[in-house]
Scaffold this motif. Sequence first.
Motif, PDB file in Angstrom:
ATOM      1  N   GLU A 118       0.844  -1.193   0.000  1.00  0.00           N
ATOM      2  CA  GLU A 118       0.000   0.000   0.000  1.00  0.00           C
ATOM      3  C   GLU A 118       0.879   1.242   0.000  1.00  0.00           C
ATOM      4  OE1 GLU A 118      -3.085   2.394   2.957  1.00  0.00           O
ATOM      5  OE2 GLU A 118      -2.245   0.488   3.596  1.00  0.00           O
ATOM      6  N   VAL A 119       0.659   2.103  -0.965  1.00  0.00           N
ATOM      7  CA  VAL A 119       1.232   3.451  -0.965  1.00  0.00           C
ATOM      8  C   VAL A 119       0.122   4.346  -1.500  1.00  0.00           C
ATOM      9  CG1 VAL A 119       3.044   5.011  -1.760  1.00  0.00           C
ATOM     10  CG2 VAL A 119       3.546   2.578  -1.510  1.00  0.00           C
ATOM     11  N   ILE A 120      -0.459   5.141  -0.624  1.00  0.00           N
ATOM     12  CA  ILE A 120      -1.483   6.088  -1.053  1.00  0.00           C
ATOM     13  C   ILE A 120      -1.077   7.464  -0.545  1.00  0.00           C
ATOM     14  CG2 ILE A 120      -3.350   4.393  -1.201  1.00  0.00           C
ATOM     15  CD1 ILE A 120      -4.319   5.346   1.537  1.00  0.00           C
ATOM     16  N   SER A 121      -1.453   8.499  -1.262  1.00  0.00           N
ATOM     17  CA  SER A 121      -1.073   9.838  -0.821  1.00  0.00           C
ATOM     18  C   SER A 121      -2.248  10.788  -0.976  1.00  0.00           C
ATOM     19  CB  SER A 121       0.129  10.359  -1.602  1.00  0.00           C
ATOM     20  OG  SER A 121      -0.220  10.614  -2.937  1.00  0.00           O
ATOM     21  N   LEU A 122      -2.224  11.792  -0.157  1.00  0.00           N
ATOM     22  CA  LEU A 122      -3.225  12.848  -0.168  1.00  0.00           C
ATOM     23  C   LEU A 122      -2.502  14.184  -0.130  1.00  0.00           C
ATOM     24  CD1 LEU A 122      -5.468  11.333   2.627  1.00  0.00           C
ATOM     25  CD2 LEU A 122      -5.990  11.329   0.187  1.00  0.00           C
ATOM     26  N   PRO A 123      -2.982  15.163  -0.881  1.00  0.00           N
ATOM     27  CA  PRO A 123      -2.354  16.485  -0.807  1.00  0.00           C
ATOM     28  C   PRO A 123      -2.646  17.145   0.536  1.00  0.00           C
ATOM     29  CG  PRO A 123      -4.303  16.570  -2.205  1.00  0.00           C
ATOM     30  CD  PRO A 123      -4.090  15.125  -1.826  1.00  0.00           C
ATOM     31  N   ILE A 124      -1.683  17.879   1.027  1.00  0.00           N
ATOM     32  CA  ILE A 124      -1.877  18.669   2.244  1.00  0.00           C
ATOM     33  C   ILE A 124      -2.496  19.986   1.801  1.00  0.00           C
ATOM     34  CG2 ILE A 124      -0.741  19.838   4.171  1.00  0.00           C
ATOM     35  CD1 ILE A 124       1.453  17.635   3.987  1.00  0.00           C
ATOM     36  N   LYS A 125      -3.731  20.226   2.168  1.00  0.00           N
ATOM     37  CA  LYS A 125      -4.470  21.414   1.735  1.00  0.00           C
ATOM     38  C   LYS A 125      -4.191  22.614   2.630  1.00  0.00           C
ATOM     39  CE  LYS A 125      -6.883  19.741  -1.706  1.00  0.00           C
ATOM     40  NZ  LYS A 125      -6.740  20.258  -3.054  1.00  0.00           N
ATOM     41  N   ASN A 126      -3.775  22.372   3.838  1.00  0.00           N
ATOM     42  CA  ASN A 126      -3.592  23.447   4.787  1.00  0.00           C
ATOM     43  C   ASN A 126      -2.644  22.973   5.871  1.00  0.00           C
ATOM     44  OD1 ASN A 126      -4.059  25.899   6.025  1.00  0.00           O
ATOM     45  ND2 ASN A 126      -6.270  25.778   5.700  1.00  0.00           N
ATOM     46  N   GLY A 127      -1.909  23.886   6.480  1.00  0.00           N
ATOM     47  CA  GLY A 127      -1.007  23.487   7.547  1.00  0.00           C
ATOM     48  C   GLY A 127      -0.192  24.644   8.071  1.00  0.00           C
ATOM     49  N   ASN A 128       0.632  24.360   9.033  1.00  0.00           N
ATOM     50  CA  ASN A 128       1.520  25.338   9.643  1.00  0.00           C
ATOM     51  C   ASN A 128       2.593  25.719   8.618  1.00  0.00           C
ATOM     52  OD1 ASN A 128       3.102  26.844  11.373  1.00  0.00           O
ATOM     53  ND2 ASN A 128       3.920  25.066  12.439  1.00  0.00           N
ATOM     54  N   LEU A 129       2.585  26.971   8.179  1.00  0.00           N
ATOM     55  CA  LEU A 129       3.514  27.405   7.127  1.00  0.00           C
ATOM     56  C   LEU A 129       4.982  27.113   7.430  1.00  0.00           C
ATOM     57  CD1 LEU A 129       2.053  30.705   5.646  1.00  0.00           C
ATOM     58  CD2 LEU A 129       2.374  28.520   4.524  1.00  0.00           C
ATOM     59  N   PRO A 130       5.469  27.372   8.648  1.00  0.00           N
ATOM     60  CA  PRO A 130       6.873  27.039   8.909  1.00  0.00           C
ATOM     61  C   PRO A 130       7.156  25.541   8.748  1.00  0.00           C
ATOM     62  CG  PRO A 130       6.088  28.589  10.549  1.00  0.00           C
ATOM     63  CD  PRO A 130       4.890  28.150   9.753  1.00  0.00           C
ATOM     64  N   TYR A 131       6.215  24.686   9.117  1.00  0.00           N
ATOM     65  CA  TYR A 131       6.408  23.239   8.950  1.00  0.00           C
ATOM     66  C   TYR A 131       6.419  22.876   7.475  1.00  0.00           C
ATOM     67  CZ  TYR A 131       5.950  18.219   9.571  1.00  0.00           C
ATOM     68  OH  TYR A 131       6.168  16.867   9.524  1.00  0.00           O
ATOM     69  N   LEU A 132       5.482  23.418   6.706  1.00  0.00           N
ATOM     70  CA  LEU A 132       5.437  23.136   5.274  1.00  0.00           C
ATOM     71  C   LEU A 132       6.707  23.636   4.586  1.00  0.00           C
ATOM     72  CD1 LEU A 132       1.702  23.966   4.510  1.00  0.00           C
ATOM     73  CD2 LEU A 132       2.730  21.726   4.915  1.00  0.00           C
ATOM     74  N   LYS A 133       7.176  24.802   5.002  1.00  0.00           N
ATOM     75  CA  LYS A 133       8.423  25.338   4.443  1.00  0.00           C
ATOM     76  C   LYS A 133       9.587  24.393   4.758  1.00  0.00           C
ATOM     77  CE  LYS A 133      11.415  29.342   4.545  1.00  0.00           C
ATOM     78  NZ  LYS A 133      12.110  30.172   5.490  1.00  0.00           N
ATOM     79  N   TRP A 134       9.604  23.852   5.951  1.00  0.00           N
ATOM     80  CA  TRP A 134      10.654  22.910   6.352  1.00  0.00           C
ATOM     81  C   TRP A 134      10.623  21.670   5.454  1.00  0.00           C
ATOM     82  CZ3 TRP A 134       9.819  18.013   8.638  1.00  0.00           C
ATOM     83  CH2 TRP A 134      10.990  17.349   9.022  1.00  0.00           C
ATOM     84  N   ILE A 135       9.437  21.132   5.168  1.00  0.00           N
ATOM     85  CA  ILE A 135       9.338  19.980   4.261  1.00  0.00           C
ATOM     86  C   ILE A 135      10.008  20.339   2.931  1.00  0.00           C
ATOM     87  CG2 ILE A 135       7.791  18.525   2.889  1.00  0.00           C
ATOM     88  CD1 ILE A 135       5.744  18.744   5.179  1.00  0.00           C
ATOM     89  N   GLY A 136       9.692  21.544   2.419  1.00  0.00           N
ATOM     90  CA  GLY A 136      10.263  21.994   1.153  1.00  0.00           C
ATOM     91  C   GLY A 136      11.775  22.150   1.190  1.00  0.00           C
ATOM     92  N   GLU A 137      12.305  22.524   2.352  1.00  0.00           N
ATOM     93  CA  GLU A 137      13.756  22.675   2.487  1.00  0.00           C
ATOM     94  C   GLU A 137      14.456  21.317   2.525  1.00  0.00           C
ATOM     95  OE1 GLU A 137      14.079  25.004   6.048  1.00  0.00           O
ATOM     96  OE2 GLU A 137      13.528  26.874   5.037  1.00  0.00           O
ATOM     97  N   ILE A 138      13.799  20.321   3.089  1.00  0.00           N
ATOM     98  CA  ILE A 138      14.403  18.997   3.244  1.00  0.00           C
ATOM     99  C   ILE A 138      14.275  18.176   1.966  1.00  0.00           C
ATOM    100  CG2 ILE A 138      14.291  16.803   4.514  1.00  0.00           C
ATOM    101  CD1 ILE A 138      15.423  19.156   6.156  1.00  0.00           C
ATOM    102  N   VAL A 139      13.104  18.209   1.361  1.00  0.00           N
ATOM    103  CA  VAL A 139      12.832  17.410   0.153  1.00  0.00           C
ATOM    104  C   VAL A 139      12.937  18.310  -1.067  1.00  0.00           C
ATOM    105  CG1 VAL A 139      11.176  15.924  -1.026  1.00  0.00           C
ATOM    106  CG2 VAL A 139      11.294  15.903   1.479  1.00  0.00           C
ATOM    107  N   PRO A 140      13.939  18.088  -1.914  1.00  0.00           N
ATOM    108  CA  PRO A 140      14.080  18.948  -3.107  1.00  0.00           C
ATOM    109  C   PRO A 140      12.923  18.721  -4.072  1.00  0.00           C
ATOM    110  CG  PRO A 140      15.623  17.123  -3.191  1.00  0.00           C
ATOM    111  CD  PRO A 140      14.934  17.038  -1.871  1.00  0.00           C
ATOM    112  N   ASP A 141      12.629  19.746  -4.851  1.00  0.00           N
ATOM    113  CA  ASP A 141      11.580  19.624  -5.854  1.00  0.00           C
ATOM    114  C   ASP A 141      12.044  18.666  -6.939  1.00  0.00           C
ATOM    115  OD1 ASP A 141       9.134  20.054  -6.970  1.00  0.00           O
ATOM    116  OD2 ASP A 141       9.481  22.143  -7.504  1.00  0.00           O
ATOM    117  N   LYS A 142      11.103  18.012  -7.584  1.00  0.00           N
ATOM    118  CA  LYS A 142      11.406  17.053  -8.651  1.00  0.00           C
ATOM    119  C   LYS A 142      12.265  17.733  -9.708  1.00  0.00           C
ATOM    120  CE  LYS A 142       8.853  14.222 -11.917  1.00  0.00           C
ATOM    121  NZ  LYS A 142       7.507  13.830 -12.329  1.00  0.00           N
ATOM    122  N   GLU A 143      13.290  17.041 -10.137  1.00  0.00           N
ATOM    123  CA  GLU A 143      14.228  17.605 -11.117  1.00  0.00           C
ATOM    124  C   GLU A 143      13.698  17.466 -12.529  1.00  0.00           C
ATOM    125  OE1 GLU A 143      17.827  15.529 -10.277  1.00  0.00           O
ATOM    126  OE2 GLU A 143      17.832  16.214  -8.237  1.00  0.00           O
TER     127      GLU A 143
END
Length: 143
Positions: A118-143
């Motif tokens: 099982e691998v299922i995913s859901l978009p995060i529609k809302n959240g703590n901006l600093p936490y979401l920014k941290w995810i973006g800093e850790i995981v690079p955007d698709k090349e």
Amino acid sequence: MQFALKRKSIFLLCFSILRPCIAVTHANMSSGSIDADKYSVAYVTVPNADVGKTISHGLVKNKLAACVNIIPQITSIYEWKNEINEDSEALLMIKTRTSMVDKLTEFVRSNHPYEVCEVISLPIKNGNLPYLKWIGEIVPDKE
């Protein structure tokens, strides 16, 4: 007197129009709705916490996930090969960029012991901006 009433009416009219705009702007600044769908949470069931730790470490090490929570002791009831099964499992809750879900899925599939995992995913529609920014800093955007 008539001028004062008009000025007050104009103020009230402007305030009633601007107030919702100010509220929406404030809400967007305090939550991640501006970046809706940029980040996702993926769910993966695993047979036990040890398998979950191995997959989780690989996901984070390979920059496919910023964080993985291992939720122990869930019970899964499902049909497989015409039989109803009930198994104890663990659940991985994986935070990542939406653009990386396909690579994340391939990693899980190649490192998972199940025939069909099982691998299922859901978009995060809302959240703590600093936490979401941290995810973006850790995981690079698709090349």
